[in-house]
Design a protein around this motif. Structure first.
Motif, PDB file in Angstrom:
ATOM      1  N   HIS A   1       0.831  -1.209   0.000  1.00  0.00           N
ATOM      2  CA  HIS A   1       0.000   0.000   0.000  1.00  0.00           C
ATOM      3  C   HIS A   1       0.867   1.261   0.000  1.00  0.00           C
ATOM      4  N   GLU A   2       1.900   1.278   0.837  1.00  0.00           N
ATOM      5  CA  GLU A   2       2.782   2.451   0.893  1.00  0.00           C
ATOM      6  C   GLU A   2       3.510   2.655  -0.430  1.00  0.00           C
ATOM      7  N   ARG A   3       3.925   1.582  -1.046  1.00  0.00           N
ATOM      8  CA  ARG A   3       4.605   1.697  -2.341  1.00  0.00           C
ATOM      9  C   ARG A   3       3.678   2.313  -3.381  1.00  0.00           C
ATOM     10  N   ALA A   4       2.413   1.883  -3.395  1.00  0.00           N
ATOM     11  CA  ALA A   4       1.453   2.437  -4.354  1.00  0.00           C
ATOM     12  C   ALA A   4       1.227   3.922  -4.103  1.00  0.00           C
ATOM     13  N   LEU A   5       1.154   4.332  -2.842  1.00  0.00           N
ATOM     14  CA  LEU A   5       1.003   5.751  -2.531  1.00  0.00           C
ATOM     15  C   LEU A   5       2.218   6.539  -3.003  1.00  0.00           C
ATOM     16  N   GLY A   6       3.411   5.984  -2.760  1.00  0.00           N
ATOM     17  CA  GLY A   6       4.631   6.660  -3.196  1.00  0.00           C
ATOM     18  C   GLY A   6       4.703   6.808  -4.699  1.00  0.00           C
ATOM     19  N   GLU A   7       4.336   5.766  -5.417  1.00  0.00           N
ATOM     20  CA  GLU A   7       4.345   5.841  -6.882  1.00  0.00           C
ATOM     21  C   GLU A   7       3.354   6.882  -7.378  1.00  0.00           C
ATOM     22  N   ARG A   8       2.196   6.963  -6.738  1.00  0.00           N
ATOM     23  CA  ARG A   8       1.188   7.949  -7.126  1.00  0.00           C
ATOM     24  C   ARG A   8       1.732   9.366  -6.933  1.00  0.00           C
ATOM     25  N   PHE A   9       2.384   9.589  -5.783  1.00  0.00           N
ATOM     26  CA  PHE A   9       2.948  10.914  -5.518  1.00  0.00           C
ATOM     27  C   PHE A   9       4.033  11.269  -6.528  1.00  0.00           C
ATOM     28  N   LEU A  10       4.930  10.336  -6.797  1.00  0.00           N
ATOM     29  CA  LEU A  10       6.004  10.617  -7.750  1.00  0.00           C
ATOM     30  C   LEU A  10       5.461  10.891  -9.151  1.00  0.00           C
ATOM     31  N   ASP A  11       4.425  10.186  -9.536  1.00  0.00           N
ATOM     32  CA  ASP A  11       3.831  10.392 -10.857  1.00  0.00           C
ATOM     33  C   ASP A  11       3.159  11.762 -10.970  1.00  0.00           C
ATOM     34  N   GLU A  12       2.612  12.270  -9.861  1.00  0.00           N
ATOM     35  CA  GLU A  12       1.821  13.495  -9.896  1.00  0.00           C
ATOM     36  C   GLU A  12       2.571  14.734  -9.420  1.00  0.00           C
TER      37      GLU A  12
END
Length: 387
Positions: free
Chosen positions: A288-299
């Protein structure tokens, strides 16, 4: 076997603190406590509040709690219960343990720390060096905030006695190759001294498999109350002479290094925090944390400069960034006015901020843990786009 998806709404329902409007993206500075932790602290104070060693019920319950806390620490750190040490916080524990190992050092001995470290694993060694005429060397960091292991190898000598290092950067989120650092330290005849504070909320710790000689962390970073817990290898704890009062019990080993009366109510909260983490599971939390981090980096908006690794490889979901034309303090103020909690400054990562040229005002730091949501990531990005 696949990782079970995290039901984040079910998780958040276990935290009264998360029922308000605030997006708590300040986890690197301390996480919120689930209600079970709060209830455990209150229950101890209501039902068992006493000192140890008495011949009456509440004292005996306190004795049992301390034994249970050592078992919980052994589960969390993957060590023997006798190797667990409790204290006020990581910094205080590190000053105490560094002073203790100082009794084994001599003028001219060398200690290596890193420019990736929180100052709680730097200043204790600088102060010890001041008192004992030791030498402290700083292992450098590359531009991408990864630790330069070649520089570590170059600086190791036959006089190196301690290699102090973090498992993860509390500022940039960068992971270190801890197994390699431990190997290099031991090959040089030095002790490996690990700061696991920022790593502990994000992934399981196995002190025995890592091979570190000392490892310290802070339960308030992994959903517990404010205290510190350390692992010390039994062979060392048996050999070191602790600073303690004469009547203090000599066993178990870790207890020899605990001065005064511990905050028993916080130990009750610590046990509950370990139970909470086990109930969620590291796999679900990490994914879950990895998915949140990827979302932040993408945006991440174009005006923002990330200081650290650009993907989720080799890092945890903690991000240091600056916004062009806006001071970190002003960014944090802007976000705070929108009920988004982040940090600004150097977060005691003094050497890393100097290395990155950010030692004047530091950077903004946002961190995601398993109770954060994709909607909170989007709120952060939208608020940054307003600047």
């Amino acid at each position: 076997m696949g990782t079970t998806a995290l039901d984040v709404e079910a998780v958040r329902a276990r935290f009264s603190a998360l029922r308000g409007p605030t997006a708590f993206l300040d986890g690197p500075g301390g996480t919120q406590c689930p209600d079970s932790v709060i209830d455990a602290v209150a229950a101890y104070l209501r039902e068992s509040n006493a000192n140890l060693g008495g011949r009456f019920g509440s004292s005996r319950r306190s004795d049992a709690l301390l034994a249970e806390a050592r078992l919980a620490a052994a589960d969390f750190l993957r060590c023997e219960p006798d190797e667990a040490i409790f204290g006020q916080n990581m910094t205080t524990l590190n000053f105490m343990l560094s002073r203790t190992v100082g009794r084994t050092l001599a003028a001219g001995d060398e200690i290596l720390v890193t420019r990736l470290d929180h100052d709680a694993n730097v200043s204790p060694w600088l102060e010890l060096a001041h008192d004992l005429d030791l030498t402290v060397g700083f292992v450098d960091v590359r531009d991408d905030t990864t630790l330069d292991l070649d520089d570590l190898e170059r600086q190791l000598t036959e006089r190196t006695r301690i290699v102090a290092f973090p498992l993860a950067s509390n500022a940039a989120g960068t992971l270190t190759d801890a197994h390699r650092i431990v190997e290099l330290a031991h090959d040089a005849g030095a002790l490996a001294w690990a700061d696991a504070v920022h790593y502990a909320p994000h992934a399981p710790i196995d002190a025995a498999a890592l091979g570190a000689d000392v490892l310290i962390c802070s339960p308030y970073k992994f959903y517990g109350p404010h205290l510190g817990v350390a692992f010390g290898r039994a062979e060392l704890l048996e050999r070191w002479r602790p600073y303690k009062v004469r009547p203090a019990a000599p066993e178990p080993l870790g207890q020899r290094f605990e001065t005064g009366t511990l905050a028993h109510e916080l130990l009750a909260g610590f046990v509950a925090a370990v139970e909470y983490v086990e109930s969620i599971g590291w796999g679900a939390m990490g994914a879950h944390e990895r998915a949140l981090g990827e979302r932040f980096l993408d945006e991440l908006p174009d005006r923002c400069t990330l200081h650290g690794l650009p993907t989720m490889e080799g890092r945890v979901a903690t991000f240091a960034f600056t916004v062009a034309g806006v001071s970190p303090g002003a960014v944090a103020e802007h976000l705070g006015e929108r009920d988004i909690a982040v940090w600004d400054g150097d977060y005691y990562a003094v050497e890393l901020m100097r290395r990155l040229g950010l030692d004047d005002e530091g950077a903004v730091r946002a961190g995601f843990v398993h109770y954060n949501t994709p909607a909170e990531v989007d709120r952060l990005v939208a608020a940054l786009e307003e600047l």
